[in-house]
Design a protein around this motif. Structure first.
Motif, mmCIF file in Angstrom:
data_model
loop_
_atom_site.group_PDB
_atom_site.id
_atom_site.type_symbol
_atom_site.label_atom_id
_atom_site.label_comp_id
_atom_site.label_asym_id
_atom_site.label_seq_id
_atom_site.Cartn_x
_atom_site.Cartn_y
_atom_site.Cartn_z
ATOM 1 N N ARG A 1 6.941 -52.881 -41.694
ATOM 2 C CA ARG A 1 6.752 -54.219 -42.256
ATOM 3 C C ARG A 1 8.106 -54.779 -42.660
ATOM 4 O O ARG A 1 9.027 -54.032 -42.943
ATOM 5 N N PRO A 2 8.187 -56.085 -42.738
ATOM 6 C CA PRO A 2 9.425 -56.653 -43.296
ATOM 7 C C PRO A 2 9.623 -56.164 -44.730
ATOM 8 O O PRO A 2 8.660 -55.903 -45.438
ATOM 9 N N HIS B 1 7.917 -54.816 -50.292
ATOM 10 C CA HIS B 1 8.301 -54.908 -51.701
ATOM 11 C C HIS B 1 7.221 -55.638 -52.499
ATOM 12 O O HIS B 1 6.886 -55.238 -53.616
ATOM 13 N N LEU B 2 6.652 -56.698 -51.939
ATOM 14 C CA LEU B 2 5.610 -57.443 -52.633
ATOM 15 C C LEU B 2 4.361 -56.592 -52.829
ATOM 16 O O LEU B 2 3.713 -56.658 -53.878
ATOM 17 N N LEU B 3 4.012 -55.801 -51.832
ATOM 18 C CA LEU B 3 2.849 -54.921 -51.970
ATOM 19 C C LEU B 3 3.079 -53.894 -53.069
ATOM 20 O O LEU B 3 2.191 -53.640 -53.895
ATOM 21 N N ASP B 4 4.269 -53.316 -53.110
ATOM 22 C CA ASP B 4 4.585 -52.356 -54.161
ATOM 23 C C ASP B 4 4.561 -53.021 -55.528
ATOM 24 O O ASP B 4 4.045 -52.463 -56.497
ATOM 25 N N GLN B 5 5.119 -54.208 -55.606
ATOM 26 C CA GLN B 5 5.169 -54.921 -56.874
ATOM 27 C C GLN B 5 3.756 -55.257 -57.350
ATOM 28 O O GLN B 5 3.441 -55.104 -58.531
#
Length: 64
Positions: free
Chosen positions: A26-27, A32-36
């Protein structure tokens, strides 16, 4: 020495929680957004549990 006798003893993506087989699939921003989002959800759950614990303590203390 530990001997590995079957594949069930080998850690794999199915046995490791939160395992990502290919982090570059993934980009970076989406990953990062999913982790956040997952971290924020975990924090919200901790806050909800703490609020519920405090409420239970208040109810317990106000018992006659």
């Amino acid at each position: 020495m530990i001997q590995i006798r079957t594949m069930k003893q080998v850690a794999s993506s199915r046995t490791i929680p939160s395992f990502r087989s290919c982090p570059s699939a993934r980009p970076a921003n989406q990953s990062h957004l999913l982790d956040q989002g997952r971290m924020m959800m975990g924090r919200a759950q901790v806050l909800a549990q703490d609020a519920h614990r405090q409420w239970r303590n208040g109810v317990w203390r106000s018992r006659p």
